[in-house]
Design a protein around this motif. Structure first.
Motif, PDB file in Angstrom:
ATOM      1  N   ALA A  59       0.827  -1.232   0.052  1.00  0.00           N
ATOM      2  CA  ALA A  59      -0.031   0.081   0.169  1.00  0.00           C
ATOM      3  C   ALA A  59       0.778   1.316  -0.024  1.00  0.00           C
ATOM      4  CB  ALA A  59      -1.047  -0.103   1.238  1.00  0.00           C
ATOM      5  N   ALA A  60       2.121   1.211   0.569  1.00  0.00           N
ATOM      6  CA  ALA A  60       3.061   2.065   0.619  1.00  0.00           C
ATOM      7  C   ALA A  60       3.774   2.506  -0.595  1.00  0.00           C
ATOM      8  CB  ALA A  60       3.987   2.129   1.512  1.00  0.00           C
ATOM      9  N   GLY A  61       3.368   1.699  -1.616  1.00  0.00           N
ATOM     10  CA  GLY A  61       3.972   1.898  -3.059  1.00  0.00           C
ATOM     11  C   GLY A  61       5.207   0.789  -3.292  1.00  0.00           C
ATOM     12  N   VAL A  62       5.738   0.003  -2.343  1.00  0.00           N
ATOM     13  CA  VAL A  62       6.802  -0.728  -2.630  1.00  0.00           C
ATOM     14  C   VAL A  62       6.246  -2.043  -3.605  1.00  0.00           C
ATOM     15  CG1 VAL A  62       8.268  -2.433  -1.744  1.00  0.00           C
ATOM     16  CG2 VAL A  62       7.486  -0.622  -0.244  1.00  0.00           C
ATOM     17  N   PRO A  63       6.946  -2.078  -4.680  1.00  0.00           N
ATOM     18  CA  PRO A  63       6.737  -3.048  -5.833  1.00  0.00           C
ATOM     19  C   PRO A  63       6.619  -4.458  -5.024  1.00  0.00           C
ATOM     20  CG  PRO A  63       8.340  -1.602  -6.695  1.00  0.00           C
ATOM     21  CD  PRO A  63       8.237  -1.316  -5.136  1.00  0.00           C
ATOM     22  N   GLY A  68       8.878  -9.193  -0.587  1.00  0.00           N
ATOM     23  CA  GLY A  68       9.377 -10.132   0.140  1.00  0.00           C
ATOM     24  C   GLY A  68      10.871 -10.047   0.726  1.00  0.00           C
ATOM     25  N   ASP A  69      11.903  -9.277  -0.001  1.00  0.00           N
ATOM     26  CA  ASP A  69      13.153  -9.122   0.202  1.00  0.00           C
ATOM     27  C   ASP A  69      13.098  -8.257   1.513  1.00  0.00           C
ATOM     28  OD1 ASP A  69      14.244 -10.708  -1.550  1.00  0.00           O
ATOM     29  OD2 ASP A  69      14.571  -9.131  -3.048  1.00  0.00           O
ATOM     30  N   LEU A  70      12.178  -7.158   1.416  1.00  0.00           N
ATOM     31  CA  LEU A  70      12.135  -6.170   2.478  1.00  0.00           C
ATOM     32  C   LEU A  70      11.606  -6.939   3.836  1.00  0.00           C
ATOM     33  CD1 LEU A  70      10.616  -2.912   0.954  1.00  0.00           C
ATOM     34  CD2 LEU A  70      12.642  -3.179   2.390  1.00  0.00           C
ATOM     35  N   LEU A  71      10.776  -7.727   3.598  1.00  0.00           N
ATOM     36  CA  LEU A  71      10.198  -8.335   4.801  1.00  0.00           C
ATOM     37  C   LEU A  71      11.127  -9.308   5.520  1.00  0.00           C
ATOM     38  CD1 LEU A  71       6.654  -9.569   3.494  1.00  0.00           C
ATOM     39  CD2 LEU A  71       7.245  -7.729   5.155  1.00  0.00           C
ATOM     40  N   ASP A  72      12.169  -9.902   4.658  1.00  0.00           N
ATOM     41  CA  ASP A  72      13.186 -10.622   5.582  1.00  0.00           C
ATOM     42  C   ASP A  72      14.593  -9.872   5.538  1.00  0.00           C
ATOM     43  OD1 ASP A  72      11.571 -12.918   4.905  1.00  0.00           O
ATOM     44  OD2 ASP A  72      12.395 -13.221   2.858  1.00  0.00           O
ATOM     45  N   ALA A  73      14.671  -8.506   5.164  1.00  0.00           N
ATOM     46  CA  ALA A  73      15.965  -7.785   5.469  1.00  0.00           C
ATOM     47  C   ALA A  73      15.992  -7.544   6.872  1.00  0.00           C
ATOM     48  CB  ALA A  73      15.694  -6.520   4.574  1.00  0.00           C
ATOM     49  N   ASP A  74      17.414  -7.453   7.181  1.00  0.00           N
ATOM     50  CA  ASP A  74      17.858  -6.599   8.585  1.00  0.00           C
ATOM     51  C   ASP A  74      17.402  -5.319   8.568  1.00  0.00           C
ATOM     52  OD1 ASP A  74      20.082  -4.996   7.762  1.00  0.00           O
ATOM     53  OD2 ASP A  74      21.108  -7.116   7.143  1.00  0.00           O
ATOM     54  N   PRO A  75      17.465  -4.737   9.757  1.00  0.00           N
ATOM     55  CA  PRO A  75      16.969  -3.360  10.120  1.00  0.00           C
ATOM     56  C   PRO A  75      17.467  -2.431   8.935  1.00  0.00           C
ATOM     57  CG  PRO A  75      16.938  -4.394  12.287  1.00  0.00           C
ATOM     58  CD  PRO A  75      17.717  -5.442  11.171  1.00  0.00           C
ATOM     59  N   GLU A  76      18.753  -2.536   9.085  1.00  0.00           N
ATOM     60  CA  GLU A  76      19.637  -1.695   8.361  1.00  0.00           C
ATOM     61  C   GLU A  76      19.575  -1.604   6.652  1.00  0.00           C
ATOM     62  OE1 GLU A  76      24.429  -0.607   7.280  1.00  0.00           O
ATOM     63  OE2 GLU A  76      23.896  -1.798   9.039  1.00  0.00           O
ATOM     64  N   LEU A  82      13.732   1.088   2.186  1.00  0.00           N
ATOM     65  CA  LEU A  82      12.566   2.147   2.172  1.00  0.00           C
ATOM     66  C   LEU A  82      13.078   3.411   1.691  1.00  0.00           C
ATOM     67  CD1 LEU A  82      10.822   1.550   5.550  1.00  0.00           C
ATOM     68  CD2 LEU A  82      10.157   0.710   3.017  1.00  0.00           C
ATOM     69  N   ASP A  83      14.490   3.825   1.881  1.00  0.00           N
ATOM     70  CA  ASP A  83      14.974   5.237   1.469  1.00  0.00           C
ATOM     71  C   ASP A  83      14.799   5.175  -0.203  1.00  0.00           C
ATOM     72  OD1 ASP A  83      15.082   6.381   3.918  1.00  0.00           O
ATOM     73  OD2 ASP A  83      17.243   5.861   4.162  1.00  0.00           O
ATOM     74  N   ASP A  84      15.280   4.052  -0.851  1.00  0.00           N
ATOM     75  CA  ASP A  84      15.149   3.868  -2.306  1.00  0.00           C
ATOM     76  C   ASP A  84      13.753   4.114  -2.661  1.00  0.00           C
ATOM     77  OD1 ASP A  84      16.490   3.308  -4.663  1.00  0.00           O
ATOM     78  OD2 ASP A  84      15.194   1.394  -4.542  1.00  0.00           O
ATOM     79  N   VAL A  85      12.811   3.318  -2.147  1.00  0.00           N
ATOM     80  CA  VAL A  85      11.470   3.447  -2.633  1.00  0.00           C
ATOM     81  C   VAL A  85      10.913   4.822  -2.360  1.00  0.00           C
ATOM     82  CG1 VAL A  85       8.966   2.727  -1.834  1.00  0.00           C
ATOM     83  CG2 VAL A  85      11.053   0.939  -1.930  1.00  0.00           C
ATOM     84  N   HIS A  86      11.306   5.295  -1.183  1.00  0.00           N
ATOM     85  CA  HIS A  86      10.749   6.806  -1.011  1.00  0.00           C
ATOM     86  C   HIS A  86      11.234   7.861  -2.332  1.00  0.00           C
ATOM     87  CE1 HIS A  86      10.878  10.811   0.714  1.00  0.00           C
ATOM     88  NE2 HIS A  86       9.975  10.653   1.449  1.00  0.00           N
ATOM     89  N   ARG A  87      12.783   7.640  -2.749  1.00  0.00           N
ATOM     90  CA  ARG A  87      12.868   8.467  -3.707  1.00  0.00           C
ATOM     91  C   ARG A  87      12.244   8.286  -5.336  1.00  0.00           C
ATOM     92  NH1 ARG A  87      17.958   7.363  -1.372  1.00  0.00           N
ATOM     93  NH2 ARG A  87      18.373   5.519  -2.536  1.00  0.00           N
ATOM     94  N   ARG A  88      12.000   6.979  -5.170  1.00  0.00           N
ATOM     95  CA  ARG A  88      11.096   6.608  -6.378  1.00  0.00           C
ATOM     96  C   ARG A  88       9.635   7.149  -6.502  1.00  0.00           C
ATOM     97  NH1 ARG A  88      11.930   0.356  -7.105  1.00  0.00           N
ATOM     98  NH2 ARG A  88      12.623   0.512  -5.021  1.00  0.00           N
ATOM     99  N   LEU A  89       9.041   7.030  -5.069  1.00  0.00           N
ATOM    100  CA  LEU A  89       7.752   7.587  -4.970  1.00  0.00           C
ATOM    101  C   LEU A  89       7.674   9.026  -5.417  1.00  0.00           C
ATOM    102  CD1 LEU A  89       6.462   5.471  -2.159  1.00  0.00           C
ATOM    103  CD2 LEU A  89       5.697   5.349  -4.543  1.00  0.00           C
TER     104      LEU A  89
END
Length: 258
Positions: A59-63, A68-76, A82-89
């Motif tokens: 819903a936030a615009g993440v493809p 899936g990769d985001l859900l399994d990623a470490d916090p860093e 998310l910063d990259d997604v924010h720039r694209r959005l």
């Protein structure tokens, strides 16, 4: 409830459709839970958490391909992604705003094809008492100039702005519009052409054409399409413009020959 939720219940609790849940399963975003003894898949709290996380990111615009990769990623890595997604959005938002503004300008005809500075010149023409037909012709000429000779478009606008600051030039131009009803051989046309050329020559720097434009093999044709636009139905106006160009050439201004 102790045995978990059905897919319909899980979808309702999370706020998505059953079709969406199944789509998440196909993409591997959310693992399908095991079936119970009755053959139904039962969703527990961990499954619902994963569904909520996937739905929120989508819903936030993440493809979905990246969810899936985001859900399994470490916090860093999660924060960096998310910063990259924010720039694209942000880029998408800016693009949508530009498209919306273009649609708004499209309601005003060819103004969608012109920058604000050119539109301001057209507004000034109307404010100075020039009729809608003349303003429309100038609008078309500006559109052609921007498309055919973009390297001199700003210079062209500067010349127009300067001319509109000159009350004598404005009055001479209005008189030129009256000449549309004159006979092409009317001696007043020569007098008017001389007066208009003199006003243009008052600041010769505004008449200089950038070298790249002069060097075009088709410079003459491009110039003619812009500077002689709209004169076809008025022979006297065509003669007036030709005489103005003749006077400017005689004064040393490089005007392409048609």
């Amino acid at each position: 409830m102790a045995n978990g939720l059905t897919i319909g219940q899980a979808a309702a609790f999370v706020g998505v459709t059953i079709k969406t849940v199944r789509h998440y399963h196909r993409l591997g975003l959310v693992a399908e839970p095991e079936r119970d003894g009755s053959g139904y898949r039962r969703y527990g709290s961990a499954d619902l958490l994963r569904l909520v996380q996937a739905r929120t990111l989508a819903a936030a615009g993440v493809p979905l391909a990246e969810v899936g990769d985001l859900l399994d990623a470490d916090p860093e890595r999660f924060a960096a992604s998310l910063d990259d997604v924010h720039r694209r959005l942000t880029a998408q938002v800016e693009d949508l705003i530009a498209r919306r503004d273009t649609l708004h300008r499209l309601a005003q005809g060819d103004r969608a094809l012109l920058p604000d500075r050119a539109c301001a010149v057209l507004d000034r023409l109307a404010g100075l008492g020039f009729g809608p037909d003349y303003v429309a012709t100038q609008r078309e000429a500006l559109v052609l100039a921007r498309a055919l000779v973009p390297e001199i478009f700003d210079t062209f606008l500067t010349r127009l702005e300067h001319s509109l600051d000159d009350p004598e030039f404005v009055e001479l131009t209005k008189r030129g519009l009256d000449a549309a009803s004159w006979n092409p051989d009317d001696p007043r046309i020569e007098e008017l052409a001389s007066a208009l050329a003199d006003r243009l020559l008052a600041d010769r720097t505004l008449l200089e054409t950038p070298t790249p434009s002069q060097n075009r093999p088709d410079a003459s044709a491009r110039y003619g399409l812009v500077n002689h636009h709209g004169e076809g139905q008025a022979p006297s106006i065509a003669r007036l413009n030709t005489l103005i160009e003749t006077n400017l050439r005689a004064a040393g201004i490089d005007i392409p020959h048609q």
